[in-house]
Design a protein around this motif. Sequence first.
Motif, short mmCIF file in Angstrom:
data_model
loop_
_atom_site.label_atom_id
_atom_site.label_comp_id
_atom_site.label_asym_id
_atom_site.label_seq_id
_atom_site.Cartn_x
_atom_site.Cartn_y
_atom_site.Cartn_z
N MET A 206 0.81 -1.20 -0.04
CA MET A 206 -0.15 0.01 0.09
C MET A 206 0.99 1.34 -0.04
SD MET A 206 -2.78 1.30 3.08
CE MET A 206 -1.77 1.17 4.65
N SER A 207 0.26 2.32 -0.75
CA SER A 207 1.03 3.79 -0.84
C SER A 207 -0.02 4.57 -0.78
CB SER A 207 1.90 3.86 -1.69
OG SER A 207 3.27 3.20 -1.86
N ARG A 208 -0.62 4.84 0.47
CA ARG A 208 -1.96 5.68 0.45
C ARG A 208 -1.94 7.01 1.20
NH1 ARG A 208 -7.19 4.58 -1.24
NH2 ARG A 208 -6.35 2.83 -2.05
N LEU A 209 -2.42 7.93 0.68
CA LEU A 209 -2.63 9.15 1.24
C LEU A 209 -4.03 9.52 1.65
CD1 LEU A 209 -1.56 12.39 1.78
CD2 LEU A 209 -2.54 12.76 -0.51
N VAL A 210 -4.31 9.87 2.98
CA VAL A 210 -5.68 9.88 3.46
C VAL A 210 -5.46 11.42 3.91
CG1 VAL A 210 -7.20 9.57 5.36
CG2 VAL A 210 -5.75 7.58 4.41
N GLN A 211 -6.49 12.31 3.03
CA GLN A 211 -6.76 13.50 3.11
C GLN A 211 -7.89 13.65 3.85
OE1 GLN A 211 -7.13 16.09 -0.19
NE2 GLN A 211 -5.00 15.95 -0.59
N GLY A 212 -7.90 14.54 5.24
CA GLY A 212 -9.23 14.79 5.76
C GLY A 212 -8.99 15.97 6.64
N ASP A 213 -10.06 16.72 6.54
CA ASP A 213 -10.04 18.07 7.12
C ASP A 213 -9.82 17.87 8.72
OD1 ASP A 213 -9.96 20.90 7.39
OD2 ASP A 213 -12.27 21.21 6.47
N VAL A 214 -9.16 18.87 9.35
CA VAL A 214 -9.02 18.90 10.78
C VAL A 214 -10.24 18.60 11.53
CG1 VAL A 214 -9.41 21.48 10.79
CG2 VAL A 214 -8.11 20.27 12.64
N GLY A 215 -10.11 17.50 12.53
CA GLY A 215 -11.20 17.04 13.16
C GLY A 215 -11.87 15.86 12.42
N SER A 216 -11.51 15.60 11.43
CA SER A 216 -12.42 14.48 10.56
C SER A 216 -12.33 13.21 11.23
CB SER A 216 -12.26 14.36 9.18
OG SER A 216 -10.90 14.61 8.97
N GLY A 217 -11.32 12.98 11.83
CA GLY A 217 -10.93 11.73 12.72
C GLY A 217 -10.08 10.53 12.05
N LYS A 218 -8.90 11.15 11.61
CA LYS A 218 -8.02 10.35 11.01
C LYS A 218 -7.25 9.57 11.88
CE LYS A 218 -6.06 14.31 9.27
NZ LYS A 218 -7.13 15.23 9.59
N THR A 219 -7.05 10.03 13.20
CA THR A 219 -6.23 9.39 13.96
C THR A 219 -6.66 7.87 14.40
OG1 THR A 219 -5.85 11.23 15.29
CG2 THR A 219 -4.88 9.27 16.31
N VAL A 220 -7.98 7.73 14.42
CA VAL A 220 -8.54 6.36 14.73
C VAL A 220 -8.53 5.38 13.40
CG1 VAL A 220 -11.00 6.98 14.07
CG2 VAL A 220 -10.66 5.22 15.53
N ILE A 221 -8.44 6.07 12.27
CA ILE A 221 -8.08 5.21 11.00
C ILE A 221 -6.82 4.68 11.00
CG2 ILE A 221 -8.10 5.35 8.60
CD1 ILE A 221 -10.98 5.50 9.73
N ALA A 222 -5.89 5.64 11.48
CA ALA A 222 -4.32 5.24 11.54
C ALA A 222 -4.23 4.19 12.55
CB ALA A 222 -3.54 6.24 11.91
N HIS B 108 3.77 -1.22 4.16
CA HIS B 108 2.89 -0.53 3.60
C HIS B 108 2.88 1.04 4.14
CE1 HIS B 108 0.63 -3.89 2.40
NE2 HIS B 108 0.62 -4.58 3.49
N ILE B 109 2.52 1.94 3.07
CA ILE B 109 2.88 3.28 3.59
C ILE B 109 1.45 4.00 3.65
CG2 ILE B 109 3.78 5.57 2.99
CD1 ILE B 109 6.07 4.18 2.36
N LEU B 110 1.13 4.73 4.77
CA LEU B 110 -0.13 5.56 4.87
C LEU B 110 0.24 6.89 5.29
CD1 LEU B 110 -3.19 4.90 4.66
CD2 LEU B 110 -3.06 4.34 7.23
N VAL B 111 -0.11 7.87 4.64
CA VAL B 111 0.28 9.23 4.98
C VAL B 111 -1.08 10.00 5.13
CG1 VAL B 111 0.96 11.25 3.96
CG2 VAL B 111 2.16 9.24 3.31
N MET B 112 -1.14 10.51 6.60
CA MET B 112 -2.35 11.19 6.85
C MET B 112 -2.04 12.79 6.59
SD MET B 112 -3.40 8.53 8.00
CE MET B 112 -5.04 8.80 9.10
#
Length: 686
Positions: free
Chosen positions: A279-295, A409-413
Amino acid sequence: MKKSSGIGSLKGIGEKTENLFHRIGIWEIDDLIRYYPRGFEIFEDPVPVSEAEEGKVCTLAGTVFGRISVSAGKRLQVTTLHLKDLTGTIKVIWFRMPFLRNTLAKGGVLILRGRIVRRKDGLVMEHPEIYYPAVKYEEKRNTMQPVYPLTAGLTNNAVIRAVKQALGHIGANDDILPGELAHSHGFLPYAEAVYKMHFPGNRDEFIHARTRFAYEEFLVFILALRRMKESENRAENPFTIEEREEISRFLGKLPYELTGAQKKVWNEIRSDMEGMHVMSRLVQGDVGSGKTVIALLALMLAGLNGYQGALMAPTEVLARQHYDNITEMMEKYGIPLRTELLTGSMTAKQKREARERIASGFSSIIVGTHALIQDKVVYHDLALVVTDEQHRFGVRQREALAGKGHTPHILVMSATPIPRTLAIILYGDLDISVIDELPKNRLPIKNCVVGTDYRGKAYRFIQNQVTSGRQCYVICPMVEESDSLEAENVTDYAQMLSGELGDNITVRYLHGKMKQQEKDEIMDAFGRNEIQVLVSTTVIEVGIDVPNATVIMIENAERFGLAQLHQLRGRVGRGTHQSYCIFMTASKSDETKERLEILSHSNDGFFIAGEDLRLRGPGDLFGIRQSGILDFKIADVFQDASLLQAASEDASRILAEDPELSSPIHSGLRRRIDEKVKEYMPETTI
Ligand code: ADP
Ligand code: MG
């Protein structure tokens, strides 16, 4: 003299000054040539006294009205006069210059240039430069003086003198753009463009020059990126990762349900990790959209399948916060994964022990800062790397960390709302997921844009919020001149505020110059509500999550980019309580108000960034950078979106015609790209 020789060879730079230059990263004449100003002082025509605007640097012309007085204050001697023109009078003061009383007493018109501030008795011009007699201003009138980033002991004039000399050493080889390309975009010739980056005759000249270098920066970046990616076809997935029921149980126990967007993105990540390729994936999400739990879900999936996952954060404060939260959740929800923290400020012994547990595979979820990618760190079986808030990282760190495992795997938030087309260019081969929905339980943040006369009310408001159990951030006035002044500023402000708010409210401060341990202690105490009001520089901008904080008050709001203000505002509105954001500005201009009002009406980072650009228009290039994405020095991804697009297309064409960049017309470009690749992928860290 060779151009690439040290700056010590320039006239007027002795050993002492040379060391000062080293401190700001200037070693060679080339460095000086590329040390662009951070802004310009523009010597505009004088304005009528009645139009002097609070918070701005103005030029005023008039005569001395009444007498000039010198007061003997405790520490400071203050010289005061009143300047009068046809429209009114204004008080003017100087510090430590008692002799002015005699110099200026001769009568006639004088011109003063300085900042207008509001004091108890109205508007005052503070410590202005003096042009007396007034004709002395003529030679400066309508010129632009560069303002350079400085360090204590180094004056702006010293830098100007050095740069002027350095510009005499520009060689024909320094131009890296093939002539035809520069021509087709209508760029200025190289030497002229460099000169005008430092000493433009007017705004337009600067903008014209800057365009060239912004483009160059993008072109080099894109070519370097493609060069690095060349060899790296999507590798096969070497990890056996399967769905784990612990994860659905975990989700079932969370106090909230994932939003639709979170579910969608989590599914994309899961099927990547379980799929055929890495995986090489960028997750874009506005501030407060809840990226941490996804990570976290991704880290858990790696861990529960017997591998390690690493989460790299841009600041120690944030790394600590993530570590604490994750550790707590693992315990609370009974997930049998051991967590580990690794940051630069830990003691040598702590680091060694952490590294041992990482190397042996004892720890599964590893959280840290840049320390995670240092040579000494060896992973047992690293299957996933998540970088939080990627825009604070360069490509280099990402690649270096990837080099630690067998193509993990790479995930970028990222919270930076850039359009998809640009994201594709900037993030090369990353797939993109977007969390385009905020959790539903949120009350919208209430915003207001207020003048400094509202400050007293704002303090009362903060007091009330604290009394009802909440906490507050105050972002301190910005100081452009230097970091140490900024620190001083924060300290003073906190002291003042503490006096205003009374003994029952604990006020503390945070700034970039503090020791890490101190910062951690302050953040921890704030997290436990032992501190109710935190006065801070923008160090809290990214990531910090204290849901009980409900007010953020931002001083000098006009000096920030809207995108940055939006990030700052994102520190509140994270819990169930109503939250408030107070934008404080001394500026009376309608433009500023209108710009800040955008924030009151929208909570959509993407929309905000776009509106900001539209309002300021292309002429405003001395202004505020929208993003610090990927460390571009001149270019800005938002402001220069069309240049980025053009550079991307040109890069494709150049590579199609000359894949190895071996043609002589590409030799300069190639040299710069090699430098860049080296910078991104230093051998030592791979
Ligand atoms: P960001 O995307 O800015 O990194 P965070 O991941 O820090 O945002 O989440 C912000 C807050 O929202 C956290 O306190 C988190 O626990 C909470 N949160 C995350 N997802 C949801 C959800 N689906 N519903 C309610 N709250 C959520
Ligand atoms: Mg975050």
